[in-house]
Design a protein around this motif. Structure first.
Motif, PDB file in Angstrom:
ATOM      1  N   LYS A   1     -52.915  27.352   2.639  1.00  0.00           N
ATOM      2  CA  LYS A   1     -53.629  28.467   2.014  1.00  0.00           C
ATOM      3  C   LYS A   1     -52.737  29.170   0.999  1.00  0.00           C
ATOM      4  O   LYS A   1     -53.175  29.475  -0.122  1.00  0.00           O
TER       5      LYS A   1
ATOM      6  N   ASN B   1     -52.385  26.967  -2.006  1.00  0.00           N
ATOM      7  CA  ASN B   1     -53.648  26.973  -2.745  1.00  0.00           C
ATOM      8  C   ASN B   1     -53.758  28.243  -3.593  1.00  0.00           C
ATOM      9  O   ASN B   1     -54.098  28.179  -4.773  1.00  0.00           O
ATOM     10  N   ASP B   2     -53.464  29.377  -2.992  1.00  0.00           N
ATOM     11  CA  ASP B   2     -53.553  30.647  -3.725  1.00  0.00           C
ATOM     12  C   ASP B   2     -52.611  30.645  -4.925  1.00  0.00           C
ATOM     13  O   ASP B   2     -53.002  31.042  -6.024  1.00  0.00           O
TER      14      ASP B   2
ATOM     15  N   MET C   1     -53.916  28.025  -7.588  1.00  0.00           N
ATOM     16  CA  MET C   1     -55.130  28.458  -8.273  1.00  0.00           C
ATOM     17  C   MET C   1     -54.837  29.608  -9.236  1.00  0.00           C
ATOM     18  O   MET C   1     -55.396  29.653 -10.339  1.00  0.00           O
TER      19      MET C   1
ATOM     20  N   PHE D   1     -51.079  18.952  -1.345  1.00  0.00           N
ATOM     21  CA  PHE D   1     -52.326  18.663  -0.637  1.00  0.00           C
ATOM     22  C   PHE D   1     -52.496  17.159  -0.408  1.00  0.00           C
ATOM     23  O   PHE D   1     -52.943  16.743   0.654  1.00  0.00           O
TER      24      PHE D   1
ATOM     25  N   TYR E   1     -59.089  21.288   4.659  1.00  0.00           N
ATOM     26  CA  TYR E   1     -58.546  22.278   3.735  1.00  0.00           C
ATOM     27  C   TYR E   1     -58.028  21.605   2.465  1.00  0.00           C
ATOM     28  O   TYR E   1     -58.211  22.139   1.362  1.00  0.00           O
ATOM     29  N   CYS E   2     -57.409  20.441   2.615  1.00  0.00           N
ATOM     30  CA  CYS E   2     -56.929  19.717   1.429  1.00  0.00           C
ATOM     31  C   CYS E   2     -58.099  19.330   0.531  1.00  0.00           C
ATOM     32  O   CYS E   2     -58.012  19.439  -0.703  1.00  0.00           O
TER      33      CYS E   2
ATOM     34  N   TYR F   1     -60.945  20.940   0.385  1.00  0.00           N
ATOM     35  CA  TYR F   1     -61.397  22.221  -0.162  1.00  0.00           C
ATOM     36  C   TYR F   1     -60.584  22.583  -1.409  1.00  0.00           C
ATOM     37  O   TYR F   1     -61.146  23.005  -2.429  1.00  0.00           O
ATOM     38  N   HIS F   2     -59.262  22.420  -1.325  1.00  0.00           N
ATOM     39  CA  HIS F   2     -58.398  22.714  -2.474  1.00  0.00           C
ATOM     40  C   HIS F   2     -58.813  21.888  -3.690  1.00  0.00           C
ATOM     41  O   HIS F   2     -58.934  22.414  -4.790  1.00  0.00           O
ATOM     42  N   LYS F   3     -59.026  20.586  -3.481  1.00  0.00           N
ATOM     43  CA  LYS F   3     -59.402  19.718  -4.608  1.00  0.00           C
ATOM     44  C   LYS F   3     -60.741  20.146  -5.201  1.00  0.00           C
ATOM     45  O   LYS F   3     -60.924  20.112  -6.420  1.00  0.00           O
TER      46      LYS F   3
ATOM     47  N   GLN G   1     -61.883  23.226  -5.194  1.00  0.00           N
ATOM     48  CA  GLN G   1     -61.617  24.480  -5.912  1.00  0.00           C
ATOM     49  C   GLN G   1     -61.014  24.214  -7.285  1.00  0.00           C
ATOM     50  O   GLN G   1     -61.402  24.851  -8.260  1.00  0.00           O
TER      51      GLN G   1
END
Length: 181
Positions: free
Chosen positions: A56, A59-60, A63, A106, A123-124, A126-128, A130
């Motif tokens: 997380k 990711n933050d 992004m 990720f 979650y990985c 989800y990151h892609k 995003q």
């Protein structure tokens, strides 16, 4: 977030990104962080929970970095140029907010979790999604084929830069994409 929890997440992200999740044990994490085992388990009920917190945080950071790179682009050519020039800076350790380049955290992390339904794998993914959505938001051309091509080339450039230490891929990707516009 408590200071000790933040230290644990920061240390976990650094060690997991540098060495891989499965190569880092809890004892190493505790030694490097200087945090007691009891404190660790007061904040995280498992190593997987700590991995998710590290994902997380990464990711933050990623992004925010990506949004900063794409924010000023006014054309699709500029979006592409800013994306791949940003990647080039990351590959050569010139994107301070992302730290030293060790490939995609990720991709690296998801390769260590064989169950695609695990929380970590989810979650990985989800990151892609995003990242894809953020790139799409900045494109004026709504073509799914263009977005697919950008994302595939981005992932390929990251992988080739890490595995082959070939940092010329971002410029090659820009050249390929320029022909599609």
């Amino acid at each position: 977030m408590s200071r000790k929890r933040q230290i644990l997440v920061d240390t976990a992200l650094q060690l997991f990104y540098e060495k891989g999740v499965n190569s880092v044990g809890i004892n190493e994490l505790l030694k490097v962080s200087g945090i007691a085992k009891k404190t660790l388990y007061n904040h995280f009920d498992s190593k997987q929970a700590l991995v998710l917190a590290a994902l997380k945080q990464r990711n933050d950071k990623f992004m925010t970095w990506l949004e900063m790179n794409l924010n000023e682009a006014s054309t699709d050519k500029e979006v592409i140029a800013r994306l791949f020039h940003g990647l080039s800076a990351w590959f050569t350790d010139s994107a301070a907010e992302l730290g030293n380049f060790r490939g995609c955290f990720f991709i690296n992390t998801s390769s260590e979790f064989s169950d695609p339904c695990s929380d970590v794998s989810q979650y990985c993914q989800y990151h892609k999604r995003q990242v894809r959505a953020l790139i799409s938001k900045h494109l004026s051309n709504p073509s799914p084929e263009l977005l697919d091509t950008i994302c595939v080339l981005k992932e390929g450039a990251i992988t080739i830069a890490y595995v082959n230490k070939d940092f010329s891929m971002p410029q090659k990707c820009i050249s390929i994409l320029d022909k599609l516009l």
